[in-house]
Write an enzyme that holds these catalytic residues in place. Structure first.
Site, short mmCIF file in Angstrom:
data_model
loop_
_atom_site.label_atom_id
_atom_site.label_comp_id
_atom_site.label_asym_id
_atom_site.label_seq_id
_atom_site.Cartn_x
_atom_site.Cartn_y
_atom_site.Cartn_z
N GLU A 41 0.84 -1.19 0.00
CA GLU A 41 0.00 0.00 0.00
C GLU A 41 0.87 1.24 0.00
OE1 GLU A 41 -2.84 -0.11 3.18
OE2 GLU A 41 -3.80 -1.95 2.46
N HIS A 48 -8.25 1.17 1.69
CA HIS A 48 -8.08 1.06 3.14
C HIS A 48 -9.02 2.02 3.87
CE1 HIS A 48 -4.92 -0.54 6.16
NE2 HIS A 48 -6.07 -0.35 6.76
#
Length: 531
Positions: free
Chosen positions: A263, A281
Site C-alpha cells: 500500500e 483502506h
C-alpha cells in the site's frame, strides 16, 4: 509550565479543544507530519506527539525528541511508529484500539453486499448509459454460510451483524472457546472445515507470522467453488496472485479487498478483473470513527501528561512510578512467561492460572497478571497490551485466576504461569536473580535455569545419549551460534527438555535437520522481546 503537545496530522477540532480545556499547550499543525525533515527539527520542543497514519515516527526523528514522553496514535495500527526506538528513548506509545471496531465491521458487511450483487460494476455500467439487467446476476446472503477467520473484537461484530442477516456463521479462531462461540451464536470450526463449507469468507486477524498468507494458494484450493472473499483486515493475509488466477478460472466468484500486500496499491493482479471490489483502506474511514479515536487520543495523552495515568500503552506497564522501580524486572518476566505459553499454544485457552510466591506476592499483582496475559495474547495479536489483553481474554471466555503465597522454596520469589486447554495443561515458572535478569526455572514441572534471549529454541525428547551432540552438531552445521544451553529432565530415561539461547533466528533448514534425526518429540523456535 504546561506540557506541550504537537498534533502533526489531521485531528478533529473537538479533540484539539480537549487538550486546551485540560490545560495542555497544543500546537495544531495537521500537515507537518508529511514533512519528515521539518518534524525532526521541531520535535525536540514537545512533551507529546498526537498522530494518525501520515506521520512516520522513525528512529531519526526520535533521536531529536529530547523532551518527548508520549506518542499517541488515533487508531489501532502503529506500524508508522518505531516502537523499539521509542522504548529505548523511554517514550510511551499509545493507541486507541476500540474506537473504529464498528466502522470496520460495517465496511466488511458493505463489501460483502457489494460483491454479492456486483454493485460497483452495475453502477458503472448504468452510469455509462447501458441497461445490462441480465448481466448482473447476484446471490442472496440469507441462508449462506459465512466463514469468519478471527472472531475477536471486529470479527465478533461481523458475526453479530451476519446473524442478523440470517446467515449461518462459522468461525475459526484458536483463542475462541466453545462457550464463547455458543454465546455468540456461531459454530466454532477448524480452518479446513471453514474453507470447505463457506460461501463467503471474511478475515479479521492481525498480520503475524501465524496468519501471514493464511489464505495461501493451497488453502484457497480447499474452498468451495463460487466462494466470495472479503478482506478488511490486513494485506498479506491472502495470496493476491492466487486469487487472481482462481477468479479467472471461475473457482472464486468474487472478492472485495480494502487492504493490500503493498500500500498504496497502485498495481495489483486483482485490478481489472470482473467482480473485484477494491477500496483504499477505508475500514476506519467514517466521521464517527475518526471523531471517536481523536477524542480518545486527546483524553489519554492529557491524563498521562497531567496525572501519570497510562491507558492503552503498547510498551509500558500500567503501574505507578514508585512501583515501576521495584516491579520493572518482574513485569518483564511476566511478559516472557506469557510469551512462552502463547507461542507454544495453538488451541483455545480455557483458563489462565498464575501463582505468585514469596516477595513478588506483595507487589501490584493486577499489573503483573496483565503483563502475563498480554504476553500470551501477543502470539496472535501483536497489538495486545496490558490494558486490552485482559479485556480480550474475558470476551473470549478465558478464566483468569491468581494465587499468592508466602515463600515456599529456594527462591525469594517466583511466578508460575499455567494455561488450561481442552487437551492439556501447560506451565512455566520464572524468577528474578540478584543480577536483575529474568530466568525460566521450571517448564512442565522440570527444573531448569535458563537465561532468556531474543531468539531461542525449545525441544523435548526422551532422555538418552546423543541428544546434546545432535543439537550442537546440527546448529553448528547450519551456522547457528549457541549463546546458552540449558537442559532438564523429569527422571533418568524419562522426558527431557532443552532450551537454546541463540544469536539469531533458527533457520528452517536447521529445524528440518533436527526433525530428520528422529530424536526429538517437539521442536519450537521462540522469539522474545527483551527490550
Amino acid at each position: 509550565m504546561a506540557p506541550k503537545v504537537l498534533v502533526s496530522d489531521k485531528l478533529s477540532e473537538t479533540a484539539v479543544q480537549i487538550f486546551r480545556d485540560r490545560g495542555i499547550d497544543v500546537d495544531f499543525q495537521p500537515d507537518l507530519g508529511k514533512d519528515k525533515d521539518r518534524l525532526a527539527e521541531v520535535i525536540g520542543d514537545y512533551d507529546g506527539l498526537a498522530i494518525r497514519s501520515a506521520t512516520k515516527v522513525t528512529e531519526k526523528i526520535l533521536e531529536n525528541a529530547h523532551k518527548l514522553k508520549v506518542i499517541a496514535r488515533a487508531g489501532i495500527g502503529t506500524d508508522n511508529i518505531d516502537k523499539v526506538a521509542a522504548s529505548k528513548k523511554g517514550v510511551i506509545v499509545m493507541n486507541t484500539p476500540f474506537g473504529n471496531m464498528i466502522t470496520t465491521a460495517e465496511h466488511a458487511i458493505a463489501l460483502m453486499f457489494a460483491v454479492a450483487r456486483q454493485i460497483p460494476e452495475a453502477s458503472a455500467s448504468t452510469h455509462a448509459g447501458k441497461w445490462e439487467k441480465s448481466r448482473f446476476m447476484g446471490t442472496e446472503l440469507t441462508n449462506k454460510v459465512l466463514g469468519v477467520i478471527g472472531a475477536g473484537n471486529i470479527g465478533g461484530i461481523v458475526c453479530d451483524r451476519a446473524r442478523g442477516l440470517k446467515m449461518k456463521v462459522i468461525a475459526y479462531d484458536p483463542f475462541l472457546s466453545e462457550a464463547k462461540a455458543d454465546k455468540m451464536g456461531v459454530e466454532k470450526v477448524e480452518l479446513d472445515d471453514l474453507l470447505a463449507r463457506a460461501d463467503f469468507i471474511t478475515l479479521h486477524v492481525p498480520l503475524t507470522d501465524q496468519t501471514r498468507n493464511i489464505l495461501s494458494r493451497k488453502n484457497l484450493e480447499k474452498t468451495k467453488k463460487g466462494v466470495r472473499i472479503i478482506n478488511c483486515a490486513r494485506g498479506g493475509l491472502v495470496d493476491e496472485a492466487a486469487v487472481a488466477d482462481m477468479l479467472k478460472s471461475g473457482h472464486i466468484a468474487g472478492v472485495a479487498f480494502d487492504v493490500f500486500e503493498v500500500e498504496p496499491a497502485t498495481d495489483s493482479p486483482l485490478f481489472g478483473l470482473p467482480n473485484v471490489v477494491c477500496t483504499p483502506h477505508l475500514g476506519a474511514a467514517t466521521t464517527e470513527a475518526q471523531e471517536n479515536v481523536a477524542l480518545q487520543v486527546a483524553e489519554q495523552m492529557s491524563d498521562y501528561l497531567l496525572t501519570g495515568a497510562v491507558t492503552n500503552a503498547l510498551n509500558m506497564p500500567s503501574v505507578t512510578a514508585e512501583e515501576a522501580k521495584v516491579m520493572g524486572p518482574w513485569i518483564k518476566l511476566s511478559g516472557h512467561l506469557g510469551s512462552f505459553i502463547g507461542q507454544m499454544t495453538d488451541e483455545p485457552i480455557k483458563a489462565i492460572n498464575i501463582l505468585y510466591d514469596g516477595a513478588v506476592s506483595q507487589m501490584n499483582l493486577p499489573a503483573l497478571t496483565s503483563a502475563s496475559v498480554a504476553g500470551i495474547m501477543k502470539a496472535v495479536n501483536p497489538e495486545a497490551n496490558m490494558v486490552s489483553a485482559p479485556v480480550v481474554a474475558k470476551e473470549r471466555g478465558i478464566k483468569i485466576s491468581t494465587t499468592h503465597q508466602d515463600k515456599s522454596g529456594a527462591f525469594e520469589g517466583y511466578i508460575k504461569l499455567t494455561v488450561v486447554t481442552d487437551k492439556r495443561e501447560r506451565s512455566i515458572g520464572g524468577t528474578i536473580f540478584s543480577d536483575g535478569k529474568p530466568r525460566f526455572i521450571q517448564i512442565k514441572g522440570i527444573n531448569i535455569d535458563a537465561e532468556i534471549g531474543a531468539h531461542m529454541l525449545y525441544v523435548t525428547n526422551n532422555d538418552q545419549p546423543g541428544i546434546i551432540g545432535a543439537l550442537g552438531q546440527t546448529m553448528g552445521t547450519n551456522d547457528v551460534n549457541i549463546a546458552n544451553f540449558t537442559l532438564g529432565r523429569s527422571t533418568a530415561g524419562g522426558e527431557a527438555i532443552a532450551l537454546l539461547y541463540v544469536d539469531a533466528p533458527v533457520p528452517q533448514k536447521a529445524i528440518d535437520a533436527l526433525r530428520e534425526t528422529g530424536l526429538f518429540l517437539q521442536i519450537k523456535p521462540l522469539q522474545f522481546d527483551i527490550g
